[in-house]
Design a protein around this motif. Structure first.
Motif, short mmCIF file in Angstrom:
data_model
loop_
_atom_site.label_atom_id
_atom_site.label_comp_id
_atom_site.label_asym_id
_atom_site.label_seq_id
_atom_site.Cartn_x
_atom_site.Cartn_y
_atom_site.Cartn_z
N UNK A 178 0.88 -1.30 0.04
CA UNK A 178 -0.03 0.03 -0.06
C UNK A 178 0.57 1.35 0.13
N UNK A 179 1.82 1.40 0.94
CA UNK A 179 2.91 2.52 0.96
C UNK A 179 3.46 2.59 -0.34
N UNK A 180 3.99 1.38 -0.83
CA UNK A 180 4.59 1.43 -1.91
C UNK A 180 3.91 1.93 -3.19
N UNK A 181 2.65 1.59 -3.38
CA UNK A 181 1.81 2.40 -4.57
C UNK A 181 1.67 3.75 -4.22
N UNK A 182 1.57 3.93 -3.00
CA UNK A 182 1.01 5.61 -2.84
C UNK A 182 2.33 6.52 -3.04
N UNK A 183 3.44 5.75 -2.71
CA UNK A 183 4.61 6.82 -2.87
C UNK A 183 5.05 6.82 -4.33
N UNK A 184 4.97 5.84 -4.92
CA UNK A 184 5.34 5.53 -6.52
C UNK A 184 4.30 6.54 -7.39
N UNK A 185 3.01 6.69 -6.80
CA UNK A 185 2.29 7.44 -7.63
C UNK A 185 2.31 8.76 -7.42
N UNK A 186 2.97 9.07 -6.36
CA UNK A 186 3.17 10.43 -5.94
C UNK A 186 4.43 10.94 -6.89
N UNK A 187 5.52 10.07 -6.86
CA UNK A 187 6.81 10.08 -7.33
C UNK A 187 6.43 10.41 -9.02
N UNK A 188 5.60 9.62 -9.53
CA UNK A 188 5.50 9.47 -11.10
C UNK A 188 4.36 10.88 -11.45
N UNK A 189 3.41 11.22 -10.53
CA UNK A 189 2.77 12.33 -10.63
C UNK A 189 3.90 13.86 -10.84
N UNK A 190 4.64 13.68 -9.87
CA UNK A 190 5.50 14.91 -9.78
C UNK A 190 6.47 14.72 -11.35
N UNK A 191 6.93 13.58 -11.60
CA UNK A 191 7.69 13.48 -12.82
C UNK A 191 7.06 14.04 -14.18
N UNK A 192 5.56 13.89 -13.99
CA UNK A 192 4.90 13.76 -15.23
C UNK A 192 4.29 15.31 -15.18
N UNK A 193 4.78 16.02 -14.07
CA UNK A 193 4.13 17.48 -14.06
C UNK A 193 4.88 18.23 -15.44
N UNK A 194 6.03 17.98 -15.86
CA UNK A 194 6.43 18.47 -17.02
C UNK A 194 5.51 18.43 -18.15
N UNK A 195 4.77 17.52 -18.43
CA UNK A 195 3.41 17.24 -19.56
C UNK A 195 2.52 18.46 -19.27
N UNK A 196 2.08 18.34 -17.70
CA UNK A 196 1.06 19.52 -17.53
C UNK A 196 1.39 20.83 -17.54
N UNK A 197 2.65 21.07 -17.24
CA UNK A 197 3.26 22.25 -17.58
C UNK A 197 3.40 22.62 -18.93
N UNK A 198 3.50 22.03 -19.92
CA UNK A 198 3.38 22.31 -21.23
C UNK A 198 1.97 22.75 -21.71
N UNK A 199 0.97 22.12 -21.00
CA UNK A 199 -0.31 22.62 -21.26
C UNK A 199 -0.78 23.92 -20.65
N UNK A 200 -0.39 24.23 -19.52
CA UNK A 200 -0.59 25.33 -18.78
C UNK A 200 0.02 26.60 -19.42
N UNK A 201 1.29 26.29 -19.74
CA UNK A 201 2.07 27.30 -20.13
C UNK A 201 1.45 27.71 -21.64
N UNK A 202 1.20 26.57 -22.47
CA UNK A 202 0.66 26.82 -23.95
C UNK A 202 -0.60 27.60 -23.64
N UNK A 203 -1.27 27.46 -22.91
CA UNK A 203 -2.80 28.17 -22.70
C UNK A 203 -2.54 29.41 -22.27
#
Length: 244
Positions: A178-203
Protein backbone atom coordinates in the motif's frame (compact mmCIF):
# COMPACT_ATOMS: atom_id res chain seq x y z
CA UNK A 1 -41.86 -27.72 -33.60
CA UNK A 2 -39.64 -24.87 -32.54
CA UNK A 3 -37.13 -24.74 -29.70
CA UNK A 4 -38.35 -22.48 -26.94
CA UNK A 5 -36.61 -20.28 -24.45
CA UNK A 6 -36.76 -21.18 -20.76
CA UNK A 7 -39.75 -18.85 -20.45
CA UNK A 8 -41.52 -20.94 -23.11
CA UNK A 9 -42.57 -17.93 -25.15
CA UNK A 10 -39.88 -16.94 -27.62
CA UNK A 11 -37.70 -19.06 -29.89
CA UNK A 12 -34.12 -19.35 -28.80
CA UNK A 13 -31.60 -17.68 -31.12
CA UNK A 14 -29.79 -20.16 -33.35
CA UNK A 15 -26.21 -20.26 -34.43
CA UNK A 16 -25.90 -19.25 -38.10
CA UNK A 17 -23.69 -22.27 -38.83
CA UNK A 18 -25.06 -25.15 -36.80
CA UNK A 19 -28.64 -24.03 -36.42
CA UNK A 20 -28.39 -24.89 -32.69
CA UNK A 21 -29.69 -22.55 -30.04
CA UNK A 22 -27.13 -20.15 -28.63
CA UNK A 23 -26.89 -19.08 -25.03
CA UNK A 24 -26.58 -15.31 -24.56
CA UNK A 25 -25.56 -15.93 -20.99
CA UNK A 26 -22.16 -17.15 -22.24
CA UNK A 27 -21.53 -14.12 -24.46
CA UNK A 28 -22.45 -11.45 -21.93
CA UNK A 29 -19.48 -12.09 -19.55
CA UNK A 30 -17.09 -12.07 -22.52
CA UNK A 31 -18.45 -8.75 -23.73
CA UNK A 32 -18.17 -7.26 -20.24
CA UNK A 33 -14.61 -8.56 -19.86
CA UNK A 34 -13.59 -7.11 -23.24
CA UNK A 35 -15.13 -3.75 -22.35
CA UNK A 36 -13.36 -3.76 -18.99
CA UNK A 37 -10.05 -4.59 -20.67
CA UNK A 38 -10.45 -1.72 -23.11
CA UNK A 39 -11.38 0.67 -20.31
CA UNK A 40 -8.28 -0.43 -18.37
CA UNK A 41 -6.08 0.93 -21.14
CA UNK A 42 -7.66 4.39 -21.17
CA UNK A 43 -5.46 5.78 -18.38
CA UNK A 44 -2.12 4.47 -19.76
CA UNK A 45 -3.03 5.71 -23.24
CA UNK A 46 -3.97 9.13 -21.87
CA UNK A 47 -0.74 9.38 -19.87
CA UNK A 48 1.39 8.53 -22.90
CA UNK A 49 -0.56 11.02 -25.02
CA UNK A 50 0.00 13.68 -22.35
CA UNK A 51 3.73 13.03 -22.61
CA UNK A 52 3.82 13.61 -26.38
CA UNK A 53 4.70 17.34 -26.30
CA UNK A 54 7.57 17.07 -23.76
CA UNK A 55 8.92 13.97 -25.53
CA UNK A 56 8.93 15.88 -28.83
CA UNK A 57 10.70 18.82 -27.18
CA UNK A 58 13.25 16.45 -25.64
CA UNK A 59 13.87 14.78 -29.00
CA UNK A 60 14.45 18.19 -30.59
CA UNK A 61 16.92 19.09 -27.84
CA UNK A 62 18.83 15.82 -28.30
CA UNK A 63 18.93 16.44 -32.05
CA UNK A 64 20.44 19.86 -31.43
CA UNK A 65 23.11 18.44 -29.17
CA UNK A 66 24.06 15.56 -31.46
CA UNK A 67 23.57 17.33 -34.78
CA UNK A 68 25.87 20.27 -34.26
CA UNK A 69 23.19 22.94 -34.05
CA UNK A 70 24.11 26.59 -33.71
CA UNK A 71 24.99 27.60 -30.17
CA UNK A 72 22.77 30.39 -28.89
CA UNK A 73 22.43 32.11 -25.50
CA UNK A 74 19.37 29.94 -24.85
CA UNK A 75 21.10 26.56 -25.39
CA UNK A 76 24.74 27.40 -24.58
CA UNK A 77 24.49 25.89 -21.09
CA UNK A 78 23.47 22.54 -22.56
CA UNK A 79 26.42 22.44 -24.94
CA UNK A 80 28.77 23.41 -22.10
CA UNK A 81 27.59 20.44 -19.99
CA UNK A 82 25.45 18.09 -22.11
CA UNK A 83 25.45 14.98 -19.88
CA UNK A 84 22.87 16.18 -17.30
CA UNK A 85 20.31 17.28 -19.90
CA UNK A 86 20.79 14.09 -21.95
CA UNK A 87 20.33 11.91 -18.87
CA UNK A 88 17.31 13.95 -17.82
CA UNK A 89 15.58 13.71 -21.20
CA UNK A 90 16.16 9.96 -21.64
CA UNK A 91 15.23 9.03 -18.08
CA UNK A 92 12.12 11.23 -18.11
CA UNK A 93 10.85 9.74 -21.38
CA UNK A 94 11.37 6.17 -20.14
CA UNK A 95 9.86 7.03 -16.76
CA UNK A 96 6.76 8.58 -18.34
CA UNK A 97 6.10 5.82 -20.89
CA UNK A 98 6.94 2.73 -18.82
CA UNK A 99 5.26 4.23 -15.77
CA UNK A 100 2.01 4.59 -17.70
CA UNK A 101 1.77 0.80 -18.10
CA UNK A 102 1.79 0.41 -14.31
CA UNK A 103 -1.68 1.98 -14.37
CA UNK A 104 -3.09 -0.91 -16.45
CA UNK A 105 -4.26 -3.27 -13.67
CA UNK A 106 -5.17 -6.27 -15.87
CA UNK A 107 -1.84 -6.08 -17.70
CA UNK A 108 -0.03 -5.79 -14.37
CA UNK A 109 -1.82 -8.77 -12.85
CA UNK A 110 -1.31 -10.97 -15.90
CA UNK A 111 2.42 -10.18 -16.07
CA UNK A 112 3.65 -9.84 -12.49
CA UNK A 113 7.20 -10.59 -13.58
CA UNK A 114 7.13 -7.69 -16.02
CA UNK A 115 5.74 -5.44 -13.29
CA UNK A 116 8.64 -6.25 -10.96
CA UNK A 117 11.36 -5.84 -13.60
CA UNK A 118 9.84 -2.65 -15.00
CA UNK A 119 9.33 -1.35 -11.47
CA UNK A 120 13.03 -1.68 -10.64
CA UNK A 121 13.95 0.06 -13.86
CA UNK A 122 11.42 2.82 -13.12
CA UNK A 123 13.03 3.40 -9.73
CA UNK A 124 16.37 3.86 -11.49
CA UNK A 125 14.87 6.20 -14.11
CA UNK A 126 13.00 8.21 -11.48
CA UNK A 127 16.15 8.72 -9.39
CA UNK A 128 18.18 9.74 -12.44
CA UNK A 129 15.44 12.13 -13.61
CA UNK A 130 15.15 13.77 -10.18
CA UNK A 131 18.90 14.03 -9.56
CA UNK A 132 19.60 15.44 -13.03
CA UNK A 133 16.79 17.98 -12.59
CA UNK A 134 18.26 19.09 -9.27
CA UNK A 135 21.76 19.30 -10.76
CA UNK A 136 20.54 21.46 -13.65
CA UNK A 137 18.64 23.71 -11.24
CA UNK A 138 21.69 24.20 -9.05
CA UNK A 139 24.47 24.47 -11.63
CA UNK A 140 23.07 25.50 -15.02
CA UNK A 141 22.76 29.25 -15.61
CA UNK A 142 19.13 30.31 -15.37
CA UNK A 143 17.07 30.86 -18.48
CA UNK A 144 15.54 34.25 -19.15
CA UNK A 145 12.38 34.60 -17.11
CA UNK A 146 13.39 32.07 -14.45
CA UNK A 147 13.33 33.80 -11.08
CA UNK A 148 13.92 32.86 -7.47
CA UNK A 149 10.36 31.56 -7.00
CA UNK A 150 10.66 29.04 -9.83
CA UNK A 151 14.15 28.15 -8.61
CA UNK A 152 12.68 27.31 -5.20
CA UNK A 153 9.81 25.32 -6.72
CA UNK A 154 12.24 23.21 -8.75
CA UNK A 155 14.34 22.41 -5.71
CA UNK A 156 11.28 21.52 -3.61
CA UNK A 157 9.51 19.33 -6.14
CA UNK A 158 12.70 17.76 -7.49
CA UNK A 159 13.60 16.73 -3.94
CA UNK A 160 10.02 15.54 -3.34
CA UNK A 161 10.15 13.32 -6.42
CA UNK A 162 13.47 11.81 -5.35
CA UNK A 163 12.17 11.18 -1.84
CA UNK A 164 8.93 9.63 -3.14
CA UNK A 165 10.74 7.16 -5.38
CA UNK A 166 13.20 6.18 -2.64
CA UNK A 167 10.40 5.73 -0.07
CA UNK A 168 8.38 3.72 -2.59
CA UNK A 169 11.29 1.38 -3.20
CA UNK A 170 11.97 1.05 0.53
CA UNK A 171 8.29 0.21 1.15
CA UNK A 172 8.20 -2.65 -1.36
CA UNK A 173 11.40 -4.03 0.15
CA UNK A 174 9.41 -4.30 3.40
CA UNK A 175 6.50 -5.88 1.46
CA UNK A 176 4.35 -2.84 2.29
CA UNK A 177 2.42 -2.78 -0.98
CA UNK A 178 0.00 0.00 0.00
CA UNK A 179 2.73 2.49 0.92
CA UNK A 180 4.80 1.42 -2.08
CA UNK A 181 1.89 2.12 -4.42
CA UNK A 182 1.15 5.48 -2.79
CA UNK A 183 4.72 6.79 -2.90
CA UNK A 184 5.32 5.59 -6.46
CA UNK A 185 2.12 7.29 -7.63
CA UNK A 186 3.27 10.54 -5.99
CA UNK A 187 6.71 10.28 -7.60
CA UNK A 188 5.19 9.57 -11.00
CA UNK A 189 2.80 12.51 -10.63
CA UNK A 190 5.66 14.90 -9.92
CA UNK A 191 7.71 13.50 -12.80
CA UNK A 192 4.76 13.87 -15.15
CA UNK A 193 4.26 17.52 -14.16
CA UNK A 194 6.43 18.59 -17.07
CA UNK A 195 3.60 17.40 -19.31
CA UNK A 196 1.00 19.41 -17.38
CA UNK A 197 3.31 22.43 -17.46
CA UNK A 198 3.43 22.27 -21.24
CA UNK A 199 -0.38 22.55 -21.30
CA UNK A 200 -0.70 25.34 -18.71
CA UNK A 201 2.08 27.42 -20.27
CA UNK A 202 0.67 26.87 -23.76
CA UNK A 203 -2.81 27.94 -22.63
CA UNK A 204 -1.43 31.10 -21.02
CA UNK A 205 0.64 31.87 -24.12
CA UNK A 206 -2.38 31.52 -26.41
CA UNK A 207 -4.49 33.87 -24.26
CA UNK A 208 -2.01 36.37 -22.78
CA UNK A 209 1.27 35.87 -24.65
CA UNK A 210 4.65 35.04 -23.13
CA UNK A 211 4.34 34.76 -19.31
CA UNK A 212 6.50 36.94 -17.11
CA UNK A 213 8.71 35.71 -14.28
CA UNK A 214 6.01 35.41 -11.60
CA UNK A 215 3.21 34.05 -13.84
CA UNK A 216 5.61 31.44 -15.26
CA UNK A 217 6.61 30.31 -11.78
CA UNK A 218 3.00 30.17 -10.58
CA UNK A 219 1.85 28.26 -13.67
CA UNK A 220 4.58 25.67 -13.24
CA UNK A 221 3.97 25.46 -9.50
CA UNK A 222 0.25 24.98 -10.13
CA UNK A 223 1.04 22.11 -12.51
CA UNK A 224 2.98 20.27 -9.80
CA UNK A 225 0.14 20.84 -7.33
CA UNK A 226 -2.54 19.70 -9.82
CA UNK A 227 -0.70 16.45 -10.47
CA UNK A 228 -0.16 15.81 -6.77
CA UNK A 229 -3.84 16.52 -6.04
CA UNK A 230 -4.86 13.96 -8.68
CA UNK A 231 -2.34 11.50 -7.25
CA UNK A 232 -3.76 11.87 -3.74
CA UNK A 233 -7.28 11.38 -5.07
CA UNK A 234 -6.22 8.13 -6.78
CA UNK A 235 -4.42 6.92 -3.65
CA UNK A 236 -7.37 7.62 -1.33
CA UNK A 237 -9.85 6.11 -3.79
CA UNK A 238 -7.79 2.92 -3.91
CA UNK A 239 -7.51 2.79 -0.13
CA UNK A 240 -11.27 3.27 0.21
CA UNK A 241 -11.95 0.37 -2.16
CA UNK A 242 -9.61 -1.92 -0.23
CA UNK A 243 -11.11 -1.04 3.15
CA UNK A 244 -14.72 -1.28 1.91
Amino acid sequence: MTDESPAGRFPSPRSPRSGRPTDDRNTAPTFIADSSARAGWLIPTGLIALSAIPMAAGAIRLTELTGGAEITPENARFFAAPLPIVLHILSTILYSVLGAFQFAPRFRRRRPGWHRVAGRFLVFCGIVAALSALWMTLFYPRSDGDGDLLYGFRLIFGSAMLLSVVLGFAAIRRRDVARHRAWMIRGYAIGLSVDTQALTLLLWFLIFGTPGEIPKALLMGASWMINLAVAEWIIRRKQARISA
